[in-house]
Design a protein around this motif. Sequence first.
Motif, PDB file in Angstrom:
ATOM      1  N   VAL A   1      32.855  47.875  39.183  1.00  0.00           N
ATOM      2  CA  VAL A   1      34.000  48.543  39.682  1.00  0.00           C
ATOM      3  C   VAL A   1      34.919  47.123  40.167  1.00  0.00           C
ATOM      4  CG1 VAL A   1      35.364  49.881  41.483  1.00  0.00           C
ATOM      5  CG2 VAL A   1      33.054  50.510  40.570  1.00  0.00           C
ATOM      6  N   CYS A   2      35.828  46.973  39.566  1.00  0.00           N
ATOM      7  CA  CYS A   2      36.785  45.635  39.848  1.00  0.00           C
ATOM      8  C   CYS A   2      37.439  45.741  40.992  1.00  0.00           C
ATOM      9  CB  CYS A   2      37.658  45.593  38.627  1.00  0.00           C
ATOM     10  SG  CYS A   2      36.914  45.061  37.146  1.00  0.00           S
ATOM     11  N   PRO A   3      38.118  44.644  41.567  1.00  0.00           N
ATOM     12  CA  PRO A   3      39.034  44.854  42.733  1.00  0.00           C
ATOM     13  C   PRO A   3      40.070  45.614  43.000  1.00  0.00           C
ATOM     14  CG  PRO A   3      38.481  42.372  42.097  1.00  0.00           C
ATOM     15  CD  PRO A   3      37.962  43.177  41.051  1.00  0.00           C
ATOM     16  N   ASN A   4      40.581  45.972  41.594  1.00  0.00           N
ATOM     17  CA  ASN A   4      41.760  46.958  41.459  1.00  0.00           C
ATOM     18  C   ASN A   4      41.232  48.435  41.293  1.00  0.00           C
ATOM     19  OD1 ASN A   4      40.918  46.669  39.007  1.00  0.00           O
ATOM     20  ND2 ASN A   4      43.021  46.560  38.298  1.00  0.00           N
ATOM     21  N   VAL A   5      39.868  48.507  41.635  1.00  0.00           N
ATOM     22  CA  VAL A   5      39.207  49.698  41.416  1.00  0.00           C
ATOM     23  C   VAL A   5      38.721  50.361  39.684  1.00  0.00           C
ATOM     24  CG1 VAL A   5      38.730  51.940  42.515  1.00  0.00           C
ATOM     25  CG2 VAL A   5      40.150  50.218  43.575  1.00  0.00           C
ATOM     26  N   GLU A   6      39.383  49.489  39.011  1.00  0.00           N
ATOM     27  CA  GLU A   6      38.834  49.767  37.632  1.00  0.00           C
ATOM     28  C   GLU A   6      37.521  49.745  37.094  1.00  0.00           C
ATOM     29  OE1 GLU A   6      41.193  50.784  35.013  1.00  0.00           O
ATOM     30  OE2 GLU A   6      42.766  50.803  36.421  1.00  0.00           O
ATOM     31  N   LEU A   7      36.901  50.599  36.388  1.00  0.00           N
ATOM     32  CA  LEU A   7      35.761  50.497  35.933  1.00  0.00           C
ATOM     33  C   LEU A   7      35.744  49.381  34.442  1.00  0.00           C
ATOM     34  CD1 LEU A   7      34.606  54.079  35.901  1.00  0.00           C
ATOM     35  CD2 LEU A   7      34.177  52.350  37.599  1.00  0.00           C
TER      36      LEU A   7
ATOM     37  N   ARG B   1      22.511  39.491  41.278  1.00  0.00           N
ATOM     38  CA  ARG B   1      23.001  38.454  42.318  1.00  0.00           C
ATOM     39  C   ARG B   1      24.013  37.551  41.953  1.00  0.00           C
ATOM     40  NH1 ARG B   1      17.597  38.257  45.828  1.00  0.00           N
ATOM     41  NH2 ARG B   1      17.288  40.220  46.084  1.00  0.00           N
ATOM     42  N   ASN B   2      23.779  36.971  40.780  1.00  0.00           N
ATOM     43  CA  ASN B   2      24.763  35.910  40.789  1.00  0.00           C
ATOM     44  C   ASN B   2      25.624  36.082  39.097  1.00  0.00           C
ATOM     45  OD1 ASN B   2      24.320  34.382  43.143  1.00  0.00           O
ATOM     46  ND2 ASN B   2      22.331  34.352  42.237  1.00  0.00           N
ATOM     47  N   ILE B   3      25.868  37.102  38.727  1.00  0.00           N
ATOM     48  CA  ILE B   3      26.394  37.498  37.497  1.00  0.00           C
ATOM     49  C   ILE B   3      27.744  36.337  37.317  1.00  0.00           C
ATOM     50  CG2 ILE B   3      27.552  38.857  35.909  1.00  0.00           C
ATOM     51  CD1 ILE B   3      25.703  41.027  37.092  1.00  0.00           C
ATOM     52  N   THR B   4      27.692  35.929  36.187  1.00  0.00           N
ATOM     53  CA  THR B   4      28.999  35.214  36.007  1.00  0.00           C
ATOM     54  C   THR B   4      29.463  35.618  34.277  1.00  0.00           C
ATOM     55  OG1 THR B   4      28.411  33.164  37.134  1.00  0.00           O
ATOM     56  CG2 THR B   4      29.925  32.808  35.309  1.00  0.00           C
ATOM     57  N   CYS B   5      30.643  35.857  34.086  1.00  0.00           N
ATOM     58  CA  CYS B   5      31.107  36.321  32.839  1.00  0.00           C
ATOM     59  C   CYS B   5      32.243  35.425  32.337  1.00  0.00           C
ATOM     60  CB  CYS B   5      31.613  37.846  32.861  1.00  0.00           C
ATOM     61  SG  CYS B   5      30.398  38.960  33.507  1.00  0.00           S
TER      62      CYS B   5
ATOM     63  N   GLU C   1      30.759  37.100  42.479  1.00  0.00           N
ATOM     64  CA  GLU C   1      32.013  37.432  42.988  1.00  0.00           C
ATOM     65  C   GLU C   1      33.240  37.413  42.004  1.00  0.00           C
ATOM     66  OE1 GLU C   1      32.754  34.848  46.748  1.00  0.00           O
ATOM     67  OE2 GLU C   1      30.575  35.201  47.315  1.00  0.00           O
ATOM     68  N   PHE C   2      33.941  38.235  42.585  1.00  0.00           N
ATOM     69  CA  PHE C   2      35.614  38.386  41.872  1.00  0.00           C
ATOM     70  C   PHE C   2      36.189  37.443  42.206  1.00  0.00           C
ATOM     71  CE2 PHE C   2      35.112  41.741  39.090  1.00  0.00           C
ATOM     72  CZ  PHE C   2      34.229  42.555  39.375  1.00  0.00           C
ATOM     73  N   THR C   3      37.101  36.600  41.439  1.00  0.00           N
ATOM     74  CA  THR C   3      38.061  35.816  41.950  1.00  0.00           C
ATOM     75  C   THR C   3      39.147  36.476  42.394  1.00  0.00           C
ATOM     76  OG1 THR C   3      39.106  35.317  39.824  1.00  0.00           O
ATOM     77  CG2 THR C   3      37.145  33.828  40.542  1.00  0.00           C
ATOM     78  N   PRO C   4      40.130  35.945  42.931  1.00  0.00           N
ATOM     79  CA  PRO C   4      41.644  36.455  43.216  1.00  0.00           C
ATOM     80  C   PRO C   4      42.321  36.567  42.028  1.00  0.00           C
ATOM     81  CG  PRO C   4      41.522  34.795  44.665  1.00  0.00           C
ATOM     82  CD  PRO C   4      40.014  34.673  43.863  1.00  0.00           C
ATOM     83  N   ASP C   5      43.152  37.462  41.659  1.00  0.00           N
ATOM     84  CA  ASP C   5      43.864  37.925  40.614  1.00  0.00           C
ATOM     85  C   ASP C   5      44.523  36.594  39.907  1.00  0.00           C
ATOM     86  OD1 ASP C   5      45.114  40.169  38.775  1.00  0.00           O
ATOM     87  OD2 ASP C   5      46.644  38.779  39.367  1.00  0.00           O
ATOM     88  N   ILE C   6      44.409  36.213  38.971  1.00  0.00           N
ATOM     89  CA  ILE C   6      45.028  34.878  38.329  1.00  0.00           C
ATOM     90  C   ILE C   6      46.899  35.307  38.558  1.00  0.00           C
ATOM     91  CG2 ILE C   6      45.667  33.700  36.192  1.00  0.00           C
ATOM     92  CD1 ILE C   6      42.808  34.318  35.263  1.00  0.00           C
ATOM     93  N   ASP C   7      47.275  36.366  38.400  1.00  0.00           N
ATOM     94  CA  ASP C   7      48.688  36.546  38.323  1.00  0.00           C
ATOM     95  C   ASP C   7      49.130  36.838  39.555  1.00  0.00           C
ATOM     96  OD1 ASP C   7      48.646  36.494  35.398  1.00  0.00           O
ATOM     97  OD2 ASP C   7      48.149  38.534  35.395  1.00  0.00           O
ATOM     98  N   GLY C   8      48.216  36.708  40.783  1.00  0.00           N
ATOM     99  CA  GLY C   8      48.897  36.700  42.059  1.00  0.00           C
ATOM    100  C   GLY C   8      48.789  38.130  42.734  1.00  0.00           C
ATOM    101  N   LYS C   9      48.466  39.241  42.284  1.00  0.00           N
ATOM    102  CA  LYS C   9      48.256  40.338  42.772  1.00  0.00           C
ATOM    103  C   LYS C   9      46.953  40.316  43.611  1.00  0.00           C
ATOM    104  CE  LYS C   9      48.138  42.593  38.539  1.00  0.00           C
ATOM    105  NZ  LYS C   9      48.493  41.009  37.820  1.00  0.00           N
ATOM    106  N   THR C  10      47.137  41.192  44.670  1.00  0.00           N
ATOM    107  CA  THR C  10      46.224  40.987  45.805  1.00  0.00           C
ATOM    108  C   THR C  10      45.264  42.324  46.045  1.00  0.00           C
ATOM    109  OG1 THR C  10      47.813  41.534  47.498  1.00  0.00           O
ATOM    110  CG2 THR C  10      47.267  39.104  46.991  1.00  0.00           C
ATOM    111  N   TRP C  11      44.243  42.352  46.313  1.00  0.00           N
ATOM    112  CA  TRP C  11      43.293  43.169  46.632  1.00  0.00           C
ATOM    113  C   TRP C  11      42.136  42.498  47.476  1.00  0.00           C
ATOM    114  CZ3 TRP C  11      44.370  42.610  41.327  1.00  0.00           C
ATOM    115  CH2 TRP C  11      45.125  43.459  40.800  1.00  0.00           C
ATOM    116  N   PRO C  12      41.377  43.156  48.121  1.00  0.00           N
ATOM    117  CA  PRO C  12      40.248  42.800  48.608  1.00  0.00           C
ATOM    118  C   PRO C  12      39.214  42.277  47.726  1.00  0.00           C
ATOM    119  CG  PRO C  12      40.574  44.674  49.740  1.00  0.00           C
ATOM    120  CD  PRO C  12      41.470  45.066  48.613  1.00  0.00           C
ATOM    121  N   MET C  13      38.720  41.120  47.984  1.00  0.00           N
ATOM    122  CA  MET C  13      37.808  40.655  46.654  1.00  0.00           C
ATOM    123  C   MET C  13      36.381  41.039  47.127  1.00  0.00           C
ATOM    124  SD  MET C  13      39.508  38.965  44.508  1.00  0.00           S
ATOM    125  CE  MET C  13      41.073  40.150  44.597  1.00  0.00           C
TER     126      MET C  13
END
Length: 131
Positions: A61-67, A87-91, A108-120
Amino acid sequence: MPIALGDKAVADGMWRNDRRVFLPGMGWYNDWYLDRDLGRDFLSPHYYRGAAGKRPPIELVCPNVELWCIDRKSSNGDGWQVTGDWRNITCQPSIIAGDYHGWLRNGEFTPDIDGKTWPMPNVGPDYGRTA
């Protein structure tokens, strides 16, 4: 586990994939993708070269709640190269899932590249883990 969570959501009067139940950072193995992919049209060649036979495909489940299935083909190519354990998946390359555009690095998910915000969210080692 996702089936049980979905069943509980329905029993509680919510949608099966309700975003109040499936939270950012949760993840699970999706064995049924292996049945779905008999023609190898869904899962990526990276999955077949590296993870097939070692683990089932993973859904997050991504930061924006998309599967997002990290092991599927992408809309613009062969999909993501997945390294590391749960524990340490990188894609690689970056992820576009709905309106989220970012990276999954070391679990860990990074912050959105386009500047949208969600809890990471963090997908490992125990946060949201259902796999």
